[in-house]
Write a protein that holds these residues in place. Structure first.
Motif, short mmCIF file in Angstrom:
data_model
loop_
_atom_site.label_atom_id
_atom_site.label_comp_id
_atom_site.label_asym_id
_atom_site.label_seq_id
_atom_site.Cartn_x
_atom_site.Cartn_y
_atom_site.Cartn_z
N ILE A 7 55.08 -33.28 -42.59
CA ILE A 7 55.43 -34.64 -43.02
C ILE A 7 56.10 -35.39 -41.88
O ILE A 7 55.78 -36.56 -41.60
CB ILE A 7 56.36 -34.59 -44.26
N ARG A 8 57.02 -34.72 -41.19
CA ARG A 8 57.69 -35.35 -40.05
C ARG A 8 56.67 -35.70 -38.95
O ARG A 8 56.77 -36.76 -38.32
CB ARG A 8 58.77 -34.43 -39.50
N SER A 9 55.71 -34.82 -38.73
CA SER A 9 54.69 -35.05 -37.71
C SER A 9 53.82 -36.25 -38.06
O SER A 9 53.49 -37.07 -37.19
CB SER A 9 53.81 -33.81 -37.55
N LEU A 10 53.45 -36.36 -39.33
CA LEU A 10 52.63 -37.49 -39.76
C LEU A 10 53.38 -38.81 -39.59
O LEU A 10 52.82 -39.81 -39.14
CB LEU A 10 52.20 -37.29 -41.21
N ALA A 46 56.91 -45.70 -23.59
CA ALA A 46 57.11 -44.29 -23.26
C ALA A 46 58.49 -43.82 -23.70
O ALA A 46 58.65 -42.75 -24.32
CB ALA A 46 56.93 -44.07 -21.76
N ARG A 47 59.51 -44.62 -23.41
CA ARG A 47 60.87 -44.23 -23.76
C ARG A 47 61.09 -44.21 -25.27
O ARG A 47 61.78 -43.34 -25.79
CB ARG A 47 61.86 -45.17 -23.08
N PHE A 48 60.49 -45.18 -25.97
CA PHE A 48 60.62 -45.19 -27.43
C PHE A 48 59.97 -43.95 -28.03
O PHE A 48 60.54 -43.31 -28.93
CB PHE A 48 59.96 -46.44 -28.02
N THR A 49 58.79 -43.59 -27.56
CA THR A 49 58.09 -42.43 -28.10
C THR A 49 58.84 -41.14 -27.79
O THR A 49 58.98 -40.26 -28.66
CB THR A 49 56.66 -42.37 -27.54
N ALA A 53 60.55 -38.90 -30.74
CA ALA A 53 60.08 -37.52 -30.91
C ALA A 53 61.26 -36.57 -31.12
O ALA A 53 61.17 -35.60 -31.88
CB ALA A 53 59.27 -37.07 -29.70
N ARG A 54 62.38 -36.88 -30.48
CA ARG A 54 63.54 -35.99 -30.57
C ARG A 54 64.10 -35.93 -31.98
O ARG A 54 64.38 -34.85 -32.50
CB ARG A 54 64.61 -36.44 -29.57
N TRP A 55 64.25 -37.10 -32.61
CA TRP A 55 64.90 -37.07 -33.93
C TRP A 55 63.91 -37.02 -35.09
O TRP A 55 64.25 -36.60 -36.19
CB TRP A 55 65.84 -38.26 -34.10
N MET A 56 62.65 -37.38 -34.83
CA MET A 56 61.67 -37.36 -35.92
C MET A 56 61.02 -35.98 -36.10
O MET A 56 60.76 -35.55 -37.22
CB MET A 56 60.59 -38.42 -35.70
N VAL A 57 60.73 -35.30 -34.98
CA VAL A 57 60.06 -34.00 -35.10
C VAL A 57 60.82 -32.88 -34.37
O VAL A 57 60.31 -31.76 -34.26
CB VAL A 57 58.60 -34.06 -34.57
N GLY A 58 61.99 -33.18 -33.82
CA GLY A 58 62.77 -32.15 -33.14
C GLY A 58 62.20 -31.75 -31.80
O GLY A 58 62.39 -30.62 -31.35
N LEU A 59 61.48 -32.67 -31.15
CA LEU A 59 60.85 -32.38 -29.86
C LEU A 59 61.61 -33.10 -28.75
O LEU A 59 61.60 -34.32 -28.65
CB LEU A 59 59.38 -32.84 -29.89
N ARG A 60 62.27 -32.31 -27.91
CA ARG A 60 63.03 -32.86 -26.80
C ARG A 60 62.21 -32.78 -25.52
O ARG A 60 61.51 -31.79 -25.29
CB ARG A 60 64.35 -32.10 -26.64
N CYS A 61 62.29 -33.81 -24.71
CA CYS A 61 61.53 -33.87 -23.46
C CYS A 61 62.47 -33.69 -22.27
O CYS A 61 63.50 -34.35 -22.19
CB CYS A 61 60.79 -35.20 -23.36
N GLU A 62 62.07 -32.82 -21.34
CA GLU A 62 62.91 -32.51 -20.19
C GLU A 62 62.09 -32.60 -18.91
O GLU A 62 61.01 -32.00 -18.81
CB GLU A 62 63.49 -31.11 -20.34
N VAL A 63 62.60 -33.33 -17.94
CA VAL A 63 61.97 -33.42 -16.62
C VAL A 63 62.79 -32.59 -15.64
O VAL A 63 63.99 -32.81 -15.48
CB VAL A 63 61.89 -34.87 -16.13
N ARG A 64 62.15 -31.63 -15.00
CA ARG A 64 62.82 -30.77 -14.02
C ARG A 64 62.33 -31.09 -12.61
O ARG A 64 61.26 -31.65 -12.42
CB ARG A 64 62.54 -29.29 -14.34
N GLY A 65 63.13 -30.69 -11.64
CA GLY A 65 62.79 -30.96 -10.25
C GLY A 65 63.14 -32.38 -9.88
O GLY A 65 63.82 -33.09 -10.62
N THR A 66 62.64 -32.81 -8.74
CA THR A 66 62.97 -34.14 -8.21
C THR A 66 61.69 -34.96 -8.06
O THR A 66 60.90 -34.73 -7.13
CB THR A 66 63.66 -34.03 -6.84
N PRO A 67 61.47 -35.91 -8.96
CA PRO A 67 60.30 -36.78 -8.82
C PRO A 67 60.39 -37.63 -7.56
O PRO A 67 61.48 -38.05 -7.16
CB PRO A 67 60.35 -37.66 -10.08
#
Length: 246
Positions: A7-10, A46-49, A53-67
């Motif tokens: 349901i959260r994913s939908l 991009a930032r809104f999505t 994602a973090r609070w709607m489906v529990g998906l946290r996004c992490e960027v590692r290294g140095t862009p």
């Protein structure tokens, strides 16, 4: 719990779909007259999505290294629409190489044309490479980070797909550092389907490969770096068994 996550994913998928034209319309006046307005609109989406994602489906996004922040070639692993959003949000002035059909997509098409993304027809390989080289050369007056997906398309986590020669052609043409990028985003946001897994999606920027290496040495180093790191990131998710080779 799986039913709740469905349901959260939908709801999240609906939010990500509906917010695209809304944000596109809000930024349209600025984007029509300014390339930076187009970048700002896409970055807002991009930032809104990523945030939702973090609070709607529990998906946290992490960027590692140095862009990279200056001119560079970025050769990335592609598993999901999510890794596109994460890479775009991490780079200050990215320019993606993308399939030509996207230039006609509603809302998105107008924005990517304004940002002067590089469009490639995936038909005949030789013609596609020649077209890509020509468009990249024409766009060098506008410095930034050129992003190419070295396998040419999305790949399933844990899978092995060939690396296309186009990345090596650009590496030789540009004479710039090449930043390999690995990911595990496809575990949480798959290529097909609406189910989104909770967890930590990672995009990892690795130490740059300096210009001037022979083509075969460059390609071997790029593939080894990206594939080994992507396998490691897959194991971090705890879902590695689901993507074991048949």
């Amino acid at each position: 719990m799986i039913a709740v996550q469905w349901i959260r994913s939908l709801l999240f998928s609906l939010s990500a779909t509906v917010s695209l034209p809304i944000i596109g319309l809000l930024y349209a006046p600025w984007a029509m007259v300014s390339k930076q307005g187009a970048y700002a609109g896409c970055r807002a989406y991009a930032r809104f999505t990523i945030w939702s994602a973090r609070w709607m489906v529990g998906l946290r996004c992490e960027v590692r290294g140095t862009p990279p922040t200056g001119e560079a070639l970025v050769a990335a692993k592609h598993q999901s629409f999510l890794d596109i959003l994460m890479i775009f949000n991490a780079l200050p002035q990215s320019k993606f190489i993308m399939k030509s059909q996207l230039r006609y997509a509603p809302f998105l098409g107008q924005y990517v044309r304004k940002m002067e993304m590089i469009f490639v027809d995936r038909g005949k390989r030789g013609a596609a490479i020649a077209q890509m080289v020509k468009e990249v050369e024409a766009g060098r007056r506008d410095p930034g980070q050129l992003v190419i997906y070295s396998q040419g398309t999305r790949s399933r986590p844990g899978s092995r797909m060939p690396y296309k020669v186009g990345t090596a052609v650009l590496y030789e043409q540009l004479g710039q550092d090449c930043y390999p990028v690995s990911t595990n985003a496809g575990v949480f946001w798959p290529r097909r389907g609406l189910y989104r897994r909770p967890g930590v999606a990672v995009v990892e920027f690795h130490d740059p490969i300096p210009p001037g290496l022979p083509r075969d040495v460059f390609m071997a180093r790029l593939e080894e770096t990206v594939e080994q790191a992507s396998d490691r990131l897959l194991e971090e998710t705890g879902h590695g068994a689901l993507y074991a080779p048949d």
